[in-house]
Design a protein around this motif. Sequence first.
Motif, short mmCIF file in Angstrom:
data_model
loop_
_atom_site.label_atom_id
_atom_site.label_comp_id
_atom_site.label_asym_id
_atom_site.label_seq_id
_atom_site.Cartn_x
_atom_site.Cartn_y
_atom_site.Cartn_z
N ILE A 266 -38.91 17.55 8.09
CA ILE A 266 -38.87 16.92 9.40
C ILE A 266 -40.08 17.34 10.23
O ILE A 266 -40.74 16.51 10.86
CB ILE A 266 -37.56 17.28 10.13
N ALA A 267 -40.37 18.62 10.21
CA ALA A 267 -41.50 19.13 10.98
C ALA A 267 -42.81 18.54 10.49
O ALA A 267 -43.69 18.17 11.29
CB ALA A 267 -41.54 20.65 10.91
N ALA A 268 -42.96 18.43 9.15
CA ALA A 268 -44.20 17.90 8.59
C ALA A 268 -44.37 16.42 8.95
O ALA A 268 -45.48 15.97 9.25
CB ALA A 268 -44.20 18.08 7.08
N THR A 269 -43.28 15.68 8.94
CA THR A 269 -43.35 14.26 9.29
C THR A 269 -43.65 14.08 10.77
O THR A 269 -44.47 13.23 11.15
CB THR A 269 -42.03 13.56 8.93
N ARG A 270 -43.01 14.88 11.59
CA ARG A 270 -43.28 14.80 13.02
C ARG A 270 -44.75 15.14 13.32
O ARG A 270 -45.39 14.50 14.16
CB ARG A 270 -42.35 15.76 13.78
N GLU A 271 -45.29 16.10 12.59
CA GLU A 271 -46.69 16.50 12.81
C GLU A 271 -47.65 15.37 12.45
O GLU A 271 -48.69 15.20 13.09
CB GLU A 271 -47.01 17.74 11.98
N LEU A 272 -47.30 14.59 11.42
CA LEU A 272 -48.15 13.45 11.05
C LEU A 272 -48.31 12.50 12.23
O LEU A 272 -49.37 11.89 12.42
CB LEU A 272 -47.53 12.69 9.88
N LEU A 273 -47.25 12.37 13.01
CA LEU A 273 -47.25 11.43 14.12
C LEU A 273 -47.91 12.03 15.36
O LEU A 273 -48.74 11.40 16.00
CB LEU A 273 -45.81 11.01 14.43
N THR A 274 -47.55 13.26 15.69
CA THR A 274 -48.13 13.88 16.89
C THR A 274 -49.62 14.11 16.74
O THR A 274 -50.39 14.01 17.71
CB THR A 274 -47.43 15.21 17.20
N ASP A 275 -50.07 14.41 15.51
CA ASP A 275 -51.50 14.62 15.26
C ASP A 275 -52.23 13.33 14.89
O ASP A 275 -53.42 13.36 14.57
CB ASP A 275 -51.69 15.65 14.14
N LYS A 276 -51.49 12.23 14.90
CA LYS A 276 -52.05 10.90 14.61
C LYS A 276 -52.74 10.83 13.24
O LYS A 276 -53.74 10.15 13.05
CB LYS A 276 -53.02 10.46 15.72
N MET B 100 -37.94 10.30 14.98
CA MET B 100 -39.29 10.01 14.51
C MET B 100 -39.89 8.83 15.27
O MET B 100 -41.08 8.82 15.60
CB MET B 100 -39.29 9.73 13.01
N ARG B 101 -39.05 7.83 15.53
CA ARG B 101 -39.55 6.69 16.30
C ARG B 101 -39.97 7.13 17.70
O ARG B 101 -41.03 6.73 18.19
CB ARG B 101 -38.49 5.59 16.38
N SER B 102 -39.14 7.93 18.33
CA SER B 102 -39.47 8.43 19.67
C SER B 102 -40.75 9.25 19.66
O SER B 102 -41.61 9.11 20.54
CB SER B 102 -38.31 9.27 20.21
N THR B 103 -40.91 10.08 18.62
CA THR B 103 -42.12 10.90 18.49
C THR B 103 -43.36 10.02 18.34
O THR B 103 -44.40 10.27 18.97
CB THR B 103 -42.00 11.83 17.27
N ALA B 104 -43.24 8.97 17.52
CA ALA B 104 -44.36 8.06 17.31
C ALA B 104 -44.72 7.34 18.60
O ALA B 104 -45.91 7.22 18.96
CB ALA B 104 -44.03 7.05 16.22
N GLU B 105 -43.72 6.85 19.31
CA GLU B 105 -43.98 6.12 20.55
C GLU B 105 -44.66 7.01 21.59
O GLU B 105 -45.59 6.57 22.28
CB GLU B 105 -42.67 5.56 21.08
N LYS B 106 -44.21 8.26 21.68
CA LYS B 106 -44.83 9.18 22.63
C LYS B 106 -46.29 9.48 22.26
O LYS B 106 -47.13 9.72 23.13
CB LYS B 106 -44.03 10.48 22.70
#
Length: 316
Positions: A245-255, A274-280
């Motif tokens: 989960i953390a690795a996937t979230r990092e993919l999004l926050t770090d673009k 994950m959707r919310s993380t991507a949108e932010k």
Amino acid sequence: MRLSPKFRTTTAIAAVSVVAAFALTACGSSSSKDEGITVVASTNVWGNVAQAVAGDTLTVTSIINEPSADPHSFETTPAQAAKITDASLVVYNGGGYDQFITDVLDAGKGNQKTVNAYNLFDGGIHANETTGASHDGHTHGSVNEHVWFDIPTVDAVAHSVADQLSALDPENAATYEANAQAYSQKLAGITTITDSIAAAHAGTGVAQTEPIAHYLLVATELEDVTPEEFTSAIEDGNDPSPAAIAATRELLTDKKARALVYNVQTQDKVTQDMRSTAEKAGIPIVEVTETLPEGLDYIQWQTQTAESLANALSAQ
């Protein structure tokens, strides 16, 4: 895609024994106007493809039309099983995706013709035959079974349906073949879009909540950078590990992913996060589904999906 009662918003239709169905007479299968030919598809995806080939000559019955029904765990009612057993032609995904079809065909020991899309994938390297009931030896995860996102496979299914209908109804063979050829031309329009994405964005990283659109990403030469542990767990209805989960979230926050491909039909707390993380993070969302959205046929659906992916990648 497999659903977990704990996390999923979708629910499988209540199970009724398949065996009981064979005591019933055939009920309600749509038939050819002239020959009494009945065609049944496992889902409205393959039903829509088959209908395009059948044209006005006959009507195809799809067992699953509702987004809330999970083909992996779906069990037929007696009436549905009777439709499958008594059909002249059964069109289904195969590869373990819609196992309920194989179960009914095997239990019924019928001699109807079938078209198994998974067996036609990549020129039929997985195939038994497309006539007679086939037996799937799919091991989950070894090959992605969501082959309706693979345009060459869909084209092969259309032509196989034409071949089977021509054998059942020789008088209308020319119509079936012409319809399949016309369908190939429509499918080519989708390939034009995916080719243009590949030309502009090959190698670009994207993320997925599930590996549903795997073959779309293959066609567009994009790189799915999502940890396999994450997508496999979500597909199986399990909790991904905290590390995944953390690795996937990092993919999004770090673009590191330029888009998030999101299955809107099977959402849970993890995927919604994950959707919310991507949108932010300003990462575009590309929504995908496993059954036809209301009001769209297969060509419209896949065209819109490919265009949505192209727009997402071009927006950054």
